[in-house]
Scaffold this active site. Sequence first.
Site, PDB file in Angstrom:
ATOM      1  N   ARG A  39      11.900 -22.130 -22.172  1.00 57.12           N
ATOM      2  CA  ARG A  39      11.726 -23.263 -23.082  1.00 57.12           C
ATOM      3  C   ARG A  39      10.745 -22.841 -24.175  1.00 57.12           C
ATOM      4  NH1 ARG A  39      10.314 -27.170 -18.149  1.00 57.12           N
ATOM      5  NH2 ARG A  39       9.156 -25.279 -17.762  1.00 57.12           N
ATOM      6  N   LYS A  65       5.441 -28.030  -1.365  1.00 57.02           N
ATOM      7  CA  LYS A  65       5.414 -28.814  -2.596  1.00 57.02           C
ATOM      8  C   LYS A  65       5.644 -30.300  -2.329  1.00 57.02           C
ATOM      9  CE  LYS A  65       6.790 -27.200  -7.168  1.00 57.02           C
ATOM     10  NZ  LYS A  65       7.865 -26.556  -7.923  1.00 57.02           N
ATOM     11  N   SER A 106      10.990 -31.258 -14.986  1.00 53.95           N
ATOM     12  CA  SER A 106      11.132 -32.220 -13.890  1.00 53.95           C
ATOM     13  C   SER A 106       9.823 -32.981 -13.681  1.00 53.95           C
ATOM     14  CB  SER A 106      11.513 -31.499 -12.599  1.00 53.95           C
ATOM     15  OG  SER A 106      12.759 -30.870 -12.740  1.00 53.95           O
ATOM     16  N   HIS A 132      18.303 -28.275 -17.198  1.00 57.91           N
ATOM     17  CA  HIS A 132      18.902 -27.438 -16.152  1.00 57.91           C
ATOM     18  C   HIS A 132      20.412 -27.345 -16.348  1.00 57.91           C
ATOM     19  CE1 HIS A 132      15.378 -28.869 -13.451  1.00 57.91           C
ATOM     20  NE2 HIS A 132      15.156 -27.605 -13.741  1.00 57.91           N
TER      21      HIS A 132
END
Length: 161
Positions: free
Chosen positions: A92, A43, A130, A19
């Site tokens: 990514r 979440k 993460s 990040h």
Amino acid sequence: MNQRIAVYPGSFDPPTMGHLDIIRRAAALYDTLYVAVLINTNKQELFSLEERVALLEQELAAFPNIKVSSFRGLLVDYCKQHEIGVIIRGLRAVSDYEYEMQIAQMNRSLSADIETVFLMTNTKYSFLSSSIVKEVVRFGGDVSDVVPPIVAQKLSEKMGG
Ligand code: PNS
């Protein structure tokens, strides 16, 4: 909408080196960069919203053109409130492509004058997420190479280390 103002949105639970790499590069490209933490009550979060904002603020304090904040609801509504013309996302591996395409196309149909710009993640971090960080920490692994020191410290406090 102002094309010199960008936002880098995300969950940042927790912020990783991947990040921060994208944030630093985006801040060099735009006049103002908002780093916007999604408020997502559904979440399962490890860090509270306040903790995530505080970690990002500490980490990014030296950058005068970066503003850390949070948002709930639609990202395009947040963009309109702040005159943000550009949404930054990091790509990514190929596996990100489909999900990112969905988000970008939906945002485009919601608001055609906001552009999504993708930055390719530094290859060092192409398989970092993460979720992976949380998984490694849960089982006692060392993540100090892939998260900033203040995040590593918070993680070990949380895990009772
Ligand atoms: O770090 P993440 O979890 O990949 O970030 C996803 C994020 C925050 C960019 C995305 O979930 C989002 O923008 N959510 C806000 C709701 C919204 O605007 N949805 C429409 C686009 S799919």
